[in-house]
Design an enzyme around this catalytic site. Structure first.
Site: not given
Length: 637
Positions: A384, A554
Site C-alpha cells: 500500500c 484428442h
C-alpha cells in the site's frame, strides 16, 4: 485527474511522508514529554521540560533531514543531508521542519551525483580518502549555503504560511480545508497530507501554543466512522456485512484506508466525509481542541493519548460531531440511492470476474503484461502507500490462508510501494495504486483489489497457488515415473512439418474444428478413421479447452489402439471457435493430438513449454507464415 498526474502527486506526497513516517516514534516521544512535563502538562517538571526545546529544534529536523538524504542518496546521502539540515536549523529562529524537507534531499542529491561523476575515476587505495573528504567538503558547502540562503528563505515562507493559516483561523475558514483533504484521502494521499503538510505546521504551532488543531484535520477518525456506521445500518449485501469489522479496525486501529472502498463504492459519499470533516474542524476550532503531537495511526486511542490536559472534551466532541454528520448524510445518500443494490452489484460483478478468471487459469483482477503461471511464486507482497496498516492486515489474512494450505515455501509480507524489492514474484495492491506498483517492479505479477480484507480474493488466489504447485509436483512425478521410456528431447518427439500446419481456418462449431483436426491426423497416417469419432466423444466428456485461446482435442483412452504413431496437427482459427463452457472461452489455436501409450503426456508438456508466452500465442493466432509457426513452436522466437 489523469493517471500520470495522480501517480506523480502520489509519488511526491509519498516522498514527503517517507521523510516523516520512519521518525514518528521520535515525534510521539517529544509529544509525550511535552504533554507531561511542560508547566501546563500533567506532571509539570522544570528539569525534564528542558528536553522539549532541543528535541524540536535539533533532533526532529535532523532526523527528517537524514531520512530525506538517505532516501535520495543512501547512507552517504543521509549524512550529507543531516549536515545540510544543520545549516538550515542554525540559520532560522523557528523549528525547521519544512527546511529539513528541502535540505535533506538536497544533500542526498548532491552526494549521489558526485559519486556518479567520480565512479571509476578514483585510483586504487584512495577510495576511503575521497569518500570521507567528499562527504565532508560537500556537506560543509551545503551547510553554509543552507545557513545563508535556504534557512532565511524557508523562515520567510513559513511565516507566510503561518499568516495564511492564522487568517483562516481568525475568519473561521479552516473547516474549508476538508473540501480538499477528504477527497485527497480517498486517492491514497492521506499520509502525504498528514505527514507532509499538517505535521510540520502542527509541530510549529504545538511548540508555541502547547497543542495544534492541524494534527486532527486529517487524522480525525469521525468522518470515516460515520460512513461505516451508515453501511452497518443502511447498507446492503457484503458491504453491510463487512462494515462492522471495518469500523473496529478504522476507529480503534486507526487504519483509515479501510473505509476508502466504501466511499469509492458510492462516490456520492464523498459529500458525507467532506461535511463530516468540516463539522469536526469547526467544532475543534470553536472549543479549542488539538493535539500535542501527530496521532499516528489515526485511532481514537492515539488521539486520546496525544490530547493535552484540558482538551479532552473538545477533541472528543470534534470526533463525535464529525461522526454524527457523516453518518446522517451517508444514511440519507444510501437510503435515497437511485441504483438499488449498487454495492452488491459491483461486488457480485467483481467476484464473478474473479471466478471466471480463476476457471480459465488467470489471476483475479490481474493487471499488466504478466504471465499467469503461479508455479514459480515464492514471494508475495501486499503493498500500500505507506506499507503499514492496510497492507499489513491484508498480508495477515493471506498469510494465514497460505499457511493453512501447507504452502510453506511461499512467504507473504507487506511493504510500501516505493520499497518493493526486485525479487518479488507477486504484488497485491489497491486498484488505484497498481500502476505505481507496476512501474516500481515491472517484472512481477500484479493483482488489483478494492478491499485489502477481501477474503474471497485471497481464498481464490490460495486455491490457484495450490493448484499450480500440485501441477508442478505432478509433472515431476510423471517424468520420474516414465524416465526410462521418456525422451526429454522435444526435437525427437514433438516435431512438426509444414504438412501438419493449417492456417486461416474457419469453423462454426467446435465439433467442426475437431472433425477437421481428426481428418488431418488420418491423412497424415497417424490414426485410423475411427479415431475422429473418439475425439468427438472425448470432447463430450470434458471440454479440452486449456485457456489462453488454446484447445487440444484428442481421443478417448479406449481409442489408443486406433493410434498408428504419435502425431500432432496445428490448426489456426483467427476468428476463434467457442470451445469452453463460458461464452468467452474462445480457441484460436486448435491442436489435434494422437499419441501411443503415455506419449501424450510428453506431447502436451512440449506444447505447454512452447506456448508459455502470451506474445507467442498472439503471434501464432494471427500469422500467415507456416515457417513462423515452426520457428515459434521450436522455441526460436
Amino acid at each position: 485527474m489523469s493517471s500520470d498526474i495522480k501517480i506523480k502527486v502520489q509519488s511526491f506526497g509519498r516522498f514527503l511522508s517517507n521523510m516523516v513516517m520512519p521518525n514518528i516514534g521520535a515525534f510521539i516521544a517529544w509529544g509525550i514529554i511535552t504533554a507531561l512535563f511542560i508547566p501546563t502538562g500533567w506532571l509539570p517538571n522544570e528539569t525534564l521540560a528542558k528536553l522539549v526545546g532541543p528535541m524540536i529544534t535539533y533532533l526532529l529536523p535532523l532526523l527528517i533531514g537524514y531520512t530525506g538524504g538517505k532516501l535520495v542518496g543512501g547512507e552517504r546521502g543521509g549524512v550529507v543531508g543531516a549536515i545540510t539540515t544543520m545549516g538550515v536549523i542554525v540559520g532560522a529562529d523557528m523549528p525547521m521542519f519544512l527546511g529539513s524537507m528541502i535540505a535533506g534531499p538536497l544533500g542526498g542529491w548532491c552526494i549521489k551525483h558526485f559519486d556518479r561523476w567520480v565512479d571509476g575515476k578514483i585510483k586504487s587505495g584512495f577510495e576511503m580518502l575521497v569518500n570521507n573528504f567528499s562527504a565532508g567538503i560537500i556537506g560543509m558547502i551545503l551547510a553554509i549555503l543552507a545557513f545563508l540562503g535556504i534557512g532565511p528563505i524557508v523562515e520567510a515562507l513559513s511565516k507566510m504560511l503561518a499568516a495564511g493559516v492564522n487568517f483562516m483561523v481568525v475568519h473561521d475558514m479552516l473547516p474549508l480545508a476538508s473540501i480538499f483533504v477528504e477527497p485527497a484521502k480517498i486517492l491514497f494521499l492521506n499520509n502525504a497530507i498528514n505527514h507532509g503538510i499538517f505535521s510540520p505546521l502542527g509541530i510549529q504551532q504545538s511548540h508555541e501554543l502547547g497543542k495544534s488543531i492541524f494534527f486532527l484535520i486529517e487524522a480525525n477518525p469521525g468522518p470515516g466512522m460515520g460512513v461505516l456506521l451508515a453501511y452497518m445500518f443502511f447498507g446492503r449485501g457484503s458491504a453491510k456485512q463487512s462494515a462492522g469489522g471495518a469500523a473496529i479496525i478504522h476507529f480503534l486501529g486507526g487504519i483509515h484506508e479501510i473505509y476508502f472502498p466504501y466511499v469509492l463504492m458510492n462516490p456520492r459519499l464523498i459529500l458525507a466525509v467532506i461535511l463530516g470533516g468540516m463539522t469536526g474542524v469547526f467544532t475543534l476550532t470553536i472549543l479549542g481542541g488539538g493535539l500535542v503531537s501527530p496521532a499516528s495511526p489515526g485511532s481514537i486511542l492515539a488521539v486520546l493519548a496525544m490530547t493535552p490536559k484540558g482538551a479532552y472534551f473538545a477533541n472528543i466532541a470534534g470526533v463525535c460531531a464529525a461522526m454524527a454528520v457523516s453518518f446522517v448524510v451517508s444514511a440519507i445518500l444510501l437510503k435515497t440511492s437511485k441504483v438499488k443494490e449498487e454495492d452488491d452489484i459491483e461486488a457480485a460483478t467483481r467476484r464473478m470476474q474473479d471466478m471466471k478468471a480463476e476457471s480459465k487459469g488467470a489471476s483475479p483482477l490481474s493487471a499488466g503484461d504478466v504471465t499467469n503461471d503461479l508455479s514459480h511464486v515464492r514471494k508475495i507482497i501486499v503493498a500500500c502507500d505507506a506499507g503499514m496498516g492496510s497492507s499489513a492486515m491484508g498480508a495477515g489474512v493471506l498469510r494465514k490462508k497460505i499457511q493453512d494450505a501447507g504452502l510453506s515455501q511461499i512467504s507473504v509480507t507487506n511493504s510500501a510501494i516505493n520499497n518493493l524489492p526486485p525479487d518479488v514474484d507477486l504484488v497485491i495492491t489497491h486498484r488505484d495504486l497498481t500502476e505505481r506498483a507496476m512501474r516500481q517492479v515491472p517484472q512481477a505479477q500484479h493483482i488489483s483489489l478494492t478491499n485489502f480484507l477481501d477474503s474471497g480474493l485471497y481464498t481464490s488466489l490460495t486455491e490457484r497457488l495450490v493448484a499450480a504447485q500440485r501441477h508442478t509436483a505432478n509433472e515431476e512425478k510423471v517424468k520420474d515415473s516414465l524416465k526410462d521410456s521418456f525422451d526429454d528431447s522435444s526435437a525427437n518427439l514433438f516435431k512438426l512439418g509444414a504438412e501438419n500446419i493449417f492456417l486461416g481456418r474457419k469453423a462454426a462449431t467446435k465439433e467442426e474444428a475437431i472433425r477437421f483436426a481428426g481428418e488431418q491426423l488420418v491423412k497424415g497416417g497417424y490414426v485410423e478413421p475411427e479415431y475422429v469419432q473418439a475425439m468427438l466423444d472425448r470432447e463430450k466428456l470434458t471440454p479440452t479447452y486449456l485457456g489462453e485461446s488454446i484447445a487440444v482435442p484428442h481421443g478417448t483412452v479406449e481409442a489408443k489402439d486406433r493410434v498408428l504413431k504419435t502425431g500432432v496437427v496445428f490448426c489456426q482459427y483467427p476468428e476463434g471457435v467457442r470451445f469452453g463452457e463460458e461464452e468467452d472461452d474462445i480457441a484460436r489455436l486448435v491442436i489435434g493430438i494422437a499419441a501411443r501409450n503415455n506419449e501424450h503426456i510428453q506431447v502436451i508438456t512440449s506444447l505447454t513449454n512452447a506456448l508459455d508466452d502470451e506474445s507467442v500465442i498472439e503471434r501464432l493466432a494471427h500469422t500467415t507464415s507456416v515457417d513462423e509457426v515452426l520457428e515459434l513452436l521450436a522455441g526460436r522466437k
